[in-house]
Design a protein around this motif. Structure first.
Motif, PDB file in Angstrom:
ATOM      1  N   ASN A   1       0.973  -1.218  -0.094  1.00  0.00           N
ATOM      2  CA  ASN A   1      -0.094   0.086   0.185  1.00  0.00           C
ATOM      3  C   ASN A   1       0.937   1.234  -0.007  1.00  0.00           C
ATOM      4  O   ASN A   1       2.123   1.224   0.480  1.00  0.00           O
ATOM      5  CB  ASN A   1      -0.978   0.065   1.149  1.00  0.00           C
ATOM      6  CG  ASN A   1      -1.627  -1.260   1.379  1.00  0.00           C
ATOM      7  OD1 ASN A   1      -1.187  -2.232   1.071  1.00  0.00           O
ATOM      8  ND2 ASN A   1      -2.801  -0.901   1.680  1.00  0.00           N
ATOM      9  N   ARG A   2       0.347   2.353  -0.418  1.00  0.00           N
ATOM     10  CA  ARG A   2       1.128   3.702  -0.471  1.00  0.00           C
ATOM     11  C   ARG A   2       1.276   4.159   1.275  1.00  0.00           C
ATOM     12  O   ARG A   2       0.121   3.979   1.855  1.00  0.00           O
ATOM     13  CB  ARG A   2       0.457   4.767  -1.137  1.00  0.00           C
ATOM     14  CG  ARG A   2       0.634   4.420  -2.634  1.00  0.00           C
ATOM     15  CD  ARG A   2       2.053   4.446  -3.130  1.00  0.00           C
ATOM     16  NE  ARG A   2       2.325   2.931  -2.995  1.00  0.00           N
ATOM     17  CZ  ARG A   2       3.631   2.384  -2.851  1.00  0.00           C
ATOM     18  NH1 ARG A   2       4.694   3.204  -2.726  1.00  0.00           N
ATOM     19  NH2 ARG A   2       4.125   1.181  -2.745  1.00  0.00           N
TER      20      ARG A   2
ATOM     21  N   SER B   1      10.594   8.685   9.449  1.00  0.00           N
ATOM     22  CA  SER B   1      10.845   7.501  10.275  1.00  0.00           C
ATOM     23  C   SER B   1      12.355   7.281  10.685  1.00  0.00           C
ATOM     24  O   SER B   1      12.460   6.544  11.746  1.00  0.00           O
ATOM     25  CB  SER B   1      10.332   6.357   9.348  1.00  0.00           C
ATOM     26  OG  SER B   1       8.963   6.209   8.894  1.00  0.00           O
ATOM     27  N   LEU B   2      13.266   7.738   9.825  1.00  0.00           N
ATOM     28  CA  LEU B   2      14.416   7.684  10.240  1.00  0.00           C
ATOM     29  C   LEU B   2      15.060   8.692  10.814  1.00  0.00           C
ATOM     30  O   LEU B   2      16.149   8.461  11.477  1.00  0.00           O
ATOM     31  CB  LEU B   2      15.435   7.276   8.638  1.00  0.00           C
ATOM     32  CG  LEU B   2      15.144   6.028   8.120  1.00  0.00           C
ATOM     33  CD1 LEU B   2      15.857   5.996   6.714  1.00  0.00           C
ATOM     34  CD2 LEU B   2      15.087   4.855   8.789  1.00  0.00           C
TER      35      LEU B   2
ATOM     36  N   THR C   1      12.175   1.344  11.536  1.00  0.00           N
ATOM     37  CA  THR C   1      13.223   1.309  10.570  1.00  0.00           C
ATOM     38  C   THR C   1      12.710   0.407   9.234  1.00  0.00           C
ATOM     39  O   THR C   1      13.140   0.580   8.138  1.00  0.00           O
ATOM     40  CB  THR C   1      14.434   0.564  11.404  1.00  0.00           C
ATOM     41  OG1 THR C   1      14.687   1.428  12.410  1.00  0.00           O
ATOM     42  CG2 THR C   1      15.603   0.407  10.299  1.00  0.00           C
ATOM     43  N   ALA C   2      12.038  -0.696   9.577  1.00  0.00           N
ATOM     44  CA  ALA C   2      11.601  -1.542   8.614  1.00  0.00           C
ATOM     45  C   ALA C   2      10.661  -0.970   7.339  1.00  0.00           C
ATOM     46  O   ALA C   2      10.967  -1.125   6.174  1.00  0.00           O
ATOM     47  CB  ALA C   2      10.879  -2.656   8.917  1.00  0.00           C
ATOM     48  N   LEU C   3       9.781   0.039   7.814  1.00  0.00           N
ATOM     49  CA  LEU C   3       8.911   0.753   7.190  1.00  0.00           C
ATOM     50  C   LEU C   3       9.763   1.675   6.319  1.00  0.00           C
ATOM     51  O   LEU C   3       9.540   1.661   4.912  1.00  0.00           O
ATOM     52  CB  LEU C   3       7.964   1.475   7.839  1.00  0.00           C
ATOM     53  CG  LEU C   3       6.645   0.806   8.171  1.00  0.00           C
ATOM     54  CD1 LEU C   3       5.860   1.645   9.235  1.00  0.00           C
ATOM     55  CD2 LEU C   3       5.774   0.391   7.047  1.00  0.00           C
ATOM     56  N   ALA C   4      10.432   2.535   6.767  1.00  0.00           N
ATOM     57  CA  ALA C   4      11.240   3.205   5.935  1.00  0.00           C
ATOM     58  C   ALA C   4      12.537   2.577   4.922  1.00  0.00           C
ATOM     59  O   ALA C   4      12.336   2.907   3.776  1.00  0.00           O
ATOM     60  CB  ALA C   4      12.283   4.055   7.139  1.00  0.00           C
TER      61      ALA C   4
ATOM     62  N   GLU D   1       8.236  11.627   2.982  1.00  0.00           N
ATOM     63  CA  GLU D   1       7.910  11.737   4.467  1.00  0.00           C
ATOM     64  C   GLU D   1       8.019  10.431   5.392  1.00  0.00           C
ATOM     65  O   GLU D   1       8.526  10.569   6.360  1.00  0.00           O
ATOM     66  CB  GLU D   1       6.471  12.291   4.635  1.00  0.00           C
ATOM     67  CG  GLU D   1       6.560  13.899   4.326  1.00  0.00           C
ATOM     68  CD  GLU D   1       5.132  14.430   4.447  1.00  0.00           C
ATOM     69  OE1 GLU D   1       4.008  13.629   4.773  1.00  0.00           O
ATOM     70  OE2 GLU D   1       5.011  15.659   4.195  1.00  0.00           O
ATOM     71  N   MET D   2       7.462   9.423   4.587  1.00  0.00           N
ATOM     72  CA  MET D   2       7.616   8.062   5.347  1.00  0.00           C
ATOM     73  C   MET D   2       8.983   7.827   5.464  1.00  0.00           C
ATOM     74  O   MET D   2       9.569   7.322   6.686  1.00  0.00           O
ATOM     75  CB  MET D   2       6.711   6.908   4.834  1.00  0.00           C
ATOM     76  CG  MET D   2       6.940   5.469   5.250  1.00  0.00           C
ATOM     77  SD  MET D   2       6.686   5.244   6.973  1.00  0.00           S
ATOM     78  CE  MET D   2       4.912   5.073   6.932  1.00  0.00           C
TER      79      MET D   2
END
Length: 509
Positions: free
Chosen positions: A11-12, A415-416, A271-274, A410-411
């Motif tokens: 997903n976005r 996130s980082l 961290t995983a998402l980014a 932005e994500m």
């Protein structure tokens, strides 16, 4: 039903204003949406839940703590004096801590309620509670904190990334199992019982859902697991699976304070998402360029995976201008999103014009170990006679960061990034920024978390080569001298007779 033209089925994204939402979102994904319990929750919080409304909105007409509505009807879950949950929590606290006076118990409870409130940024409108227990995890949700009717489904994205790494079970399920099976070492029993009383009565069925034996997150039917990616070595999705499983299953929750364990969980998730989206955008950019190149498909794919290990450079000796990763993030988000859209357009072009050759859908190659190579070869064949593709690819690769690409940017960035506020530092950030520059400079706890979770269990050692492998999977090319200096400075390095890559690293616990 529309075609899945994506490479990975993700997903976005959308960055949440509070890192606690990563964990709370996972917990809420396990709560039933059917039955009387769900109806009661919907009735009191149709616009979501938040632990506390901050000063910027506290003047809304009729606003009261403990469940009345504000401008968005967000239900505030922090118990105030006079609410049933406040009285129940105070009674439990008095029972376990032997307070002789009611005023003393009340003071202690108020301090506790302040302490479990999570840090928030200066621009935040609502505060979340730290998800220490199953109950406190439910004290906020994505709608309540973001103020949006349809925020990005972060728990589903995490679950999808977990599957892309070859995970077994679910992210949410492993987290809940760890909390349910935890002993009192990380969080005293009396404190667990007091916190259990802080939730409104309407939340009890949701807590029961989390405690049930057959709890499963919704919406995972048909989630993609491309064999060519699951079997690949050194991807951020694989790192996520290994780190999350280790954190939830190998005794860490009993070896460390619960708040610290919860922070580690949020660190792994963000961290995983980014890095997961960085890898996805890198994949789109390079495959889009490969459509119009002549290189051998197998060699090209191997180079794409290898180059994914060097998206960011980390060397403390570099000047900020040379270490700046801002242009990389801009390019990944801008060009990556444009290339994703181009491949989607090519995938649906046949539906609009039957004279065009059929462009292959990546999902049809999911069951092959060489699926990405086979897809690239098929995609080249489908576009070989289309004279406009080369120009479209060039345009996509040069696309600026606009529109939907901003959400991806932005994500990744936020996130980082070190998200400290009011003079505090975010110890779990990977990047720091100043002016127009952003560079890799991990907070101490970020490096402690990543290096410790390369060990098999608490008190086990790992080696420098293990940490280097984890960083490569996350897309970070780290200088060895920088790593050794940081590890020694944090007291994590232990002398080894072998030195170099065999340098031993002590875990945080």
């Amino acid at each position: 039903m529309s075609k899945d033209t994506s490479l990975l089925g993700l997903n976005r994204p959308e960055y949440p204003p509070s890192r606690e939402l990563f964990i709370s979102g996972l917990a809420w994904s396990l709560v039933s949406r059917d039955g009387d319990g769900a109806k009661k929750l919907e009735a009191i919080g149709k616009d979501g839940f938040a632990y506390r409304e901050l000063a910027s909105l506290s003047s809304a007409a009729g606003a009261k703590n403990g469940g009345t509505t504000t401008r968005r009807a967000v239900y505030r879950t922090r118990p105030n004096k006079g609410t049933p949950q406040y009285s129940a929590a105070m009674k439990a606290l008095a029972k376990h801590r032997n307070f002789r006076e009611e005023a003393s118990a009340e003071t202690a409870l108020n301090i506790l309620l302040e302490e479990i409130e999570a840090p928030y940024s200066a621009k935040s409108k609502r505060a979340a509670a730290t998800p220490l227990t199953l109950e406190t995890t439910l004290l906020q949700d994505l709608r309540g904190i973001t103020g949006k009717d349809n925020p990005a489904n972060l728990p589903l994205i995490l679950e999808k990334m977990y599957q892309l790494g070859g995970g077994t079970g679910s992210v949410a399920g492993h987290w809940v199992a760890a909390v349910k099976g935890a002993g009192p070492a990380g969080l005293p029993t009396w404190l667990t019982e007091v916190l259990a009383e802080t939730i409104p009565a309407e939340f009890r069925p949701a807590t029961a859902d989390l405690r049930s034996e057959n709890v499963k997150p919704a919406g995972l039917q048909g989630v993609r697991r491309p064999r060519w990616l699951v079997e690949a070595q050194g991807t951020p999705y694989q790192w996520f699976v290994e780190a999350w499983d280790n954190l939830c299953q190998n005794g860490w929750i009993d070896a460390m304070p619960r708040r610290r364990w919860t922070d580690w969980a949020a660190c792994v998730a963000r961290t995983a998402l980014a890095t997961g989206y960085m890898f996805e955008m890198h994949l789109y950019r390079r495959l889009c360029a490969a459509l119009v190149s002549r290189g051998d498909a197998e060699v090209v794919v191997a180079e794409i995976f290898d180059d994914a290990h060097r998206l960011f450079s980390w060397d403390d000796l570099l000047q900020r201008s040379a270490a700046d990763v801002g242009p990389t993030m801009n390019q990944l988000a801008g060009a990556g999103t444009a290339c994703m859209q181009l491949l989607a357009d090519l995938g649906t072009a046949t539906d609009k014009d039957e004279t065009l050759p059929s462009f292959p859908l990546p999902s049809t190659f999911d069951d092959r170990a060489d699926g990405l190579v086979a897809w690239l070869a098929a995609a080249r064949n489908a576009t070989a006679r289309n004279d406009t593709v080369k120009a479209k690819v060039a345009q996509a690769l040069a696309a600026p960061r606009t529109g939907g690409a901003n959400n991806t940017w932005e994500m990744i960035r936020y996130s980082l990034l070190n998200r400290g506020s009011d003079g505090t530092s975010d110890l779990y950030g990977l990047l720091r920024s100043a002016g127009r520059y952003a560079w890799v400079e991990p907070g101490q706890e970020w490096l402690v978390t990543v290096s410790s979770l390369r060990a098999g269990a608490p008190r086990d050692i790992s080696r420098l080569t293990d940490l280097q492998s984890a960083l490569k999977a996350l897309g970070i090319d780290a200088s060895q001298r920088t790593l050794v200096a940081r590890l020694e400075g944090y007291g994590l390095a232990r002398s080894s007779h072998d030195a170099d890559d065999a340098l031993e690293i002590m875990p945080g616990f």
